[in-house]
Design a protein around this motif. Structure first.
Motif, mmCIF file in Angstrom:
data_model
loop_
_atom_site.group_PDB
_atom_site.id
_atom_site.type_symbol
_atom_site.label_atom_id
_atom_site.label_comp_id
_atom_site.label_asym_id
_atom_site.label_seq_id
_atom_site.Cartn_x
_atom_site.Cartn_y
_atom_site.Cartn_z
ATOM 1 N N ASP A 1 -42.136 -76.140 -16.823
ATOM 2 C CA ASP A 1 -41.996 -77.127 -15.739
ATOM 3 C C ASP A 1 -42.250 -78.496 -16.310
ATOM 4 O OD1 ASP A 1 -41.976 -78.543 -13.467
ATOM 5 O OD2 ASP A 1 -43.681 -77.538 -12.505
ATOM 6 N N LEU B 1 -32.889 -79.116 -9.570
ATOM 7 C CA LEU B 1 -33.407 -77.757 -9.591
ATOM 8 C C LEU B 1 -34.276 -77.599 -10.828
ATOM 9 C CD1 LEU B 1 -30.259 -75.660 -8.628
ATOM 10 C CD2 LEU B 1 -32.070 -76.501 -7.145
ATOM 11 N N LYS C 1 -36.671 -74.824 -13.092
ATOM 12 C CA LYS C 1 -37.017 -73.426 -13.319
ATOM 13 C C LYS C 1 -38.524 -73.255 -13.271
ATOM 14 C CE LYS C 1 -33.066 -72.188 -16.206
ATOM 15 N NZ LYS C 1 -32.657 -71.642 -17.518
ATOM 16 N N ASN C 2 -38.945 -72.029 -12.932
ATOM 17 C CA ASN C 2 -40.358 -71.712 -12.953
ATOM 18 C C ASN C 2 -40.843 -71.648 -14.392
ATOM 19 O OD1 ASN C 2 -42.776 -71.216 -11.773
ATOM 20 N ND2 ASN C 2 -42.145 -69.321 -10.728
ATOM 21 N N THR D 1 -31.090 -66.096 -4.509
ATOM 22 C CA THR D 1 -32.080 -66.843 -5.273
ATOM 23 C C THR D 1 -33.203 -67.289 -4.344
ATOM 24 O OG1 THR D 1 -30.573 -67.627 -6.983
ATOM 25 C CG2 THR D 1 -32.497 -68.993 -6.526
ATOM 26 N N ILE E 1 -36.721 -78.805 -6.472
ATOM 27 C CA ILE E 1 -36.572 -77.419 -6.041
ATOM 28 C C ILE E 1 -36.937 -76.524 -7.212
ATOM 29 C CG2 ILE E 1 -35.011 -75.668 -5.121
ATOM 30 C CD1 ILE E 1 -33.274 -77.914 -4.025
ATOM 31 N N HIS E 2 -37.928 -75.648 -7.009
ATOM 32 C CA HIS E 2 -38.364 -74.725 -8.060
ATOM 33 C C HIS E 2 -37.788 -73.334 -7.824
ATOM 34 C CE1 HIS E 2 -42.126 -76.841 -9.868
ATOM 35 N NE2 HIS E 2 -41.117 -76.829 -10.725
ATOM 36 N N PHE E 3 -37.211 -72.750 -8.890
ATOM 37 C CA PHE E 3 -36.773 -71.356 -8.811
ATOM 38 C C PHE E 3 -37.987 -70.440 -8.870
ATOM 39 C CE2 PHE E 3 -32.387 -71.739 -8.706
ATOM 40 C CZ PHE E 3 -31.902 -72.630 -9.657
ATOM 41 N N GLU E 4 -38.005 -69.439 -8.008
ATOM 42 C CA GLU E 4 -38.981 -68.353 -8.122
ATOM 43 C C GLU E 4 -38.295 -67.090 -8.653
ATOM 44 O OE1 GLU E 4 -42.222 -68.436 -7.571
ATOM 45 O OE2 GLU E 4 -42.216 -70.574 -7.032
ATOM 46 N N ALA F 1 -36.341 -69.775 -3.989
ATOM 47 C CA ALA F 1 -36.832 -71.033 -4.553
ATOM 48 C C ALA F 1 -37.826 -71.674 -3.588
ATOM 49 C CB ALA F 1 -35.664 -71.983 -4.833
ATOM 50 N N THR G 1 -34.294 -69.274 0.590
ATOM 51 C CA THR G 1 -33.459 -68.263 -0.052
ATOM 52 C C THR G 1 -32.001 -68.659 0.128
ATOM 53 O OG1 THR G 1 -35.084 -66.525 0.431
ATOM 54 C CG2 THR G 1 -32.852 -65.824 -0.132
ATOM 55 N N PHE H 1 -34.105 -65.846 -9.610
ATOM 56 C CA PHE H 1 -32.707 -66.272 -9.625
ATOM 57 C C PHE H 1 -31.782 -65.080 -9.809
ATOM 58 C CE2 PHE H 1 -28.804 -67.559 -11.693
ATOM 59 C CZ PHE H 1 -28.423 -68.654 -10.929
#
Length: 318
Positions: A312, A303, A305-306, A198, A188-191, A200, A254, A193
């Motif tokens: 990454d 999870l 992060k972008n 959030t 799962i990538h955060f776009e 993702a 979301t 936060f």
């Protein structure tokens, strides 16, 4: 008078009786034959005068309006043409579906209707294949495979002059025994936060275990992270999954991190979080559209992060 001059003794009574019996049989046989010829001639004259003829039939199509993991509904279209000046009854329809000479299904449809005078009718024969019945009967038929089939149909009609007539038909084709695909959340990538909301991206891996390709065009499922529902995700664009192949798709989601409580810290620290998914995928196949279930329990993902949030590290994935 010598012995050679003795008169011949003739049993007239017996001989005459035999001749009378023979003449009687000949007369009886001749009479029956004459009656048969008369009826035949009358039938031909009626047929010529009124225009009676034998109906014809043909399988014009085979459709699969519904197919899933449990069964396939099949409809056989049969076109029947009646050249006669009066309607003719369709008494019975016998059908048989077989694969490689092995019976899959058979049945009888009685009193199937009437074919209009000088008309044609499309008769629809609905049948249902139950996959469990097939797999329990034939061990070599496996989920995900494609099997050949032959449909045999006997139409029994009642036509004046001709009487009952059987019109045999058959058609061949292929039908699948579908198998549900496997699904995994790889990461799962955060776009974006924030504690309240959030955004993702779910990175999903779909494995097609069928001997035919799937055209994925819709998702209908719910996702849980750490036993907290993050709602229903949507597919942004369709994709193709090759037969016995793997496809990866990205789904935006979301959710509200504060709803996760202490489980959120495990996610942030990269320890991984449990997830589950349940729902359906909507796919196009060479045999028509299907709605296949997807179910994943006890999965685990991380999870990520972008890039602008710290990079990454895809190198340690998979």
């Amino acid at each position: 008078m010598g012995s050679s001059d003795k008169p011949e003794v003739v049993e007239r009574g017996v001989k005459d009786k035999e001749h009378r019996e023979d003449d009687k049989e000949d007369g009886k046989g001749g009479f029956i034959e004459k009656v048969k010829d008369f009826i035949h001639d009358i039938g031909e004259k009626i047929e010529e005068a009124i225009g009676f003829g034998k109906p014809t039939a043909d399988v014009t199509g085979i459709h699969i309006p519904s197919i899933n993991l449990k069964k396939a509904d099949i409809v056989v279209d049969v076109m029947i043409k009646n050249p006669n000046p009066i309607p003719i009854p369709l008494i019975d329809i016998n059908y048989l579906i077989e694969s490689d000479g092995r019976k899959l299904l058979s049945g009888l449809i009685p009193d199937a209707g009437t074919i209009h005078a000088h008309g044609e009718e499309t008769v629809k024969i609905p049948v249902t294949l139950i996959y469990d019945d097939i797999k329990n009967t034939y061990d070599d038929i496996k989920p995900g495979s494609i099997i050949p089939y032959r449909i045999k149909v006997d139409l029994i009609v009642d036509v004046p002059v001709f009487g009952r007539i059987t019109l045999p038909l058959q058609k061949t084709g292929e039908i699948p025994i579908p198998y549900k695909p496997d699904i995994d959340v790889e990461k799962i990538h955060f776009e974006r936060f924030s504690w309240e909301e959030t955004v993702a991206v779910l990175h999903l891996k779909l494995e097609n275990k069928n001997d035919f390709e799937l055209g994925l065009n819709g998702l209908d499922y719910e996702v849980w992270l750490s036993e907290v529902s993050i709602g229903v995700a949507e597919l942004e664009k369709s994709t193709k999954i090759d037969k016995n192949g793997i496809s990866r798709i990205e789904i935006p989601i979301t959710f509200r991190p504060k709803d996760f409580g202490s489980a959120l810290w495990d996610m942030i620290r990269g320890k991984g979080t449990g997830y589950s998914m349940k729902g359906h995928i909507h796919v196009d196949t060479p045999f028509g559209p299907m709605k296949l279930p997807i179910n994943k329990e006890g999965g685990k993902t991380r999870l990520k992060k972008n890039q602008e949030d710290g990079g990454d590290d895809d190198d340690d994935e998979d």
